[in-house]
Design a protein around this motif. Structure first.
Motif: not given
Length: 193
Positions: A24-27, A144-150, A167-169
């Protein structure tokens, strides 16, 4: 490759040669990668009738490893995975489809923090061979890309630039080595009850 003769049967994940990880992206500028070192699971494959095939995977949250002890401790905390209350991340398949030779879509339920949501994971069968110890191995790879907030993983910190720290992704990464169960020995006539 004759899928029906080689891929049929019960397979166990070899945790020593498998990686289930994430990035995931950081900063907003770099990627952070990690993996779960404690991986358990199996695949039961019937290539003649994939509706009878199943996959189950279980990851121990305490085994998360991002090569930074402080970050790992934060990921195990209530801010992220809350390992104390939710020690495992699980996946159980509901359907497996072969979309091309050696190309599969595995659908199922992913559970994180006791939140279960459906997900589809594309996996490629990278090969089947016998290792030097006589074990039949299969390799599978996918992402597989997911949205962690889900899944209720919502912690973040805003940056002065207007972005966020994490990042949320999240991209899930699968590099699996499966070992085929040896055929059960034939029953003998000298069994006792």
């Amino acid at each position: 490759m004759n899928l029906e003769s080689q891929f049929s049967g019960h397979w166990n994940i070899d945790p020593a040669h498998s990686r289930i990880g994430f990035s995931t992206r950081h900063a907003m500028v770099t990627k952070v990668r990690g993996a779960f070192n404690d991986v358990q699971g199996f695949a039961e494959i019937d290539p003649h009738d994939l509706t009878r095939s199943t996959v189950e995977v279980k990851l121990r949250v305490e085994s998360i490893d991002t090569r930074d002890a402080n970050r790992d401790a934060h990921l195990k905390s209530e801010d992220f995975f809350h390992a104390e209350d939710h020690p495992y991340i699980t996946f159980a398949s509901s359907a497996i489809d072969e979309v091309d030779e050696g190309q599969f879509i595995v659908s199922g339920d992913l559970t994180i923090r006791d939140i279960t949501r459906p997900i589809t994971i594309p996996l490629e069968l990278t090969g089947i061979d016998t290792d030097p110890f006589g074990q039949t191995r299969a390799g599978l790879e996918g992402s597989r890309r997911i949205d962690r907030k889900d899944w209720g993983v919502q912690w973040n910190t805003p940056l002065d630039s207007g972005g966020v720290l994490v990042s949320d992704k999240v991209t899930l990464e699968f590099e699996l080595s499966l070992i085929k169960d040896q055929e059960a020995p034939a029953e003998t006539g000298n069994q006792t009850s």
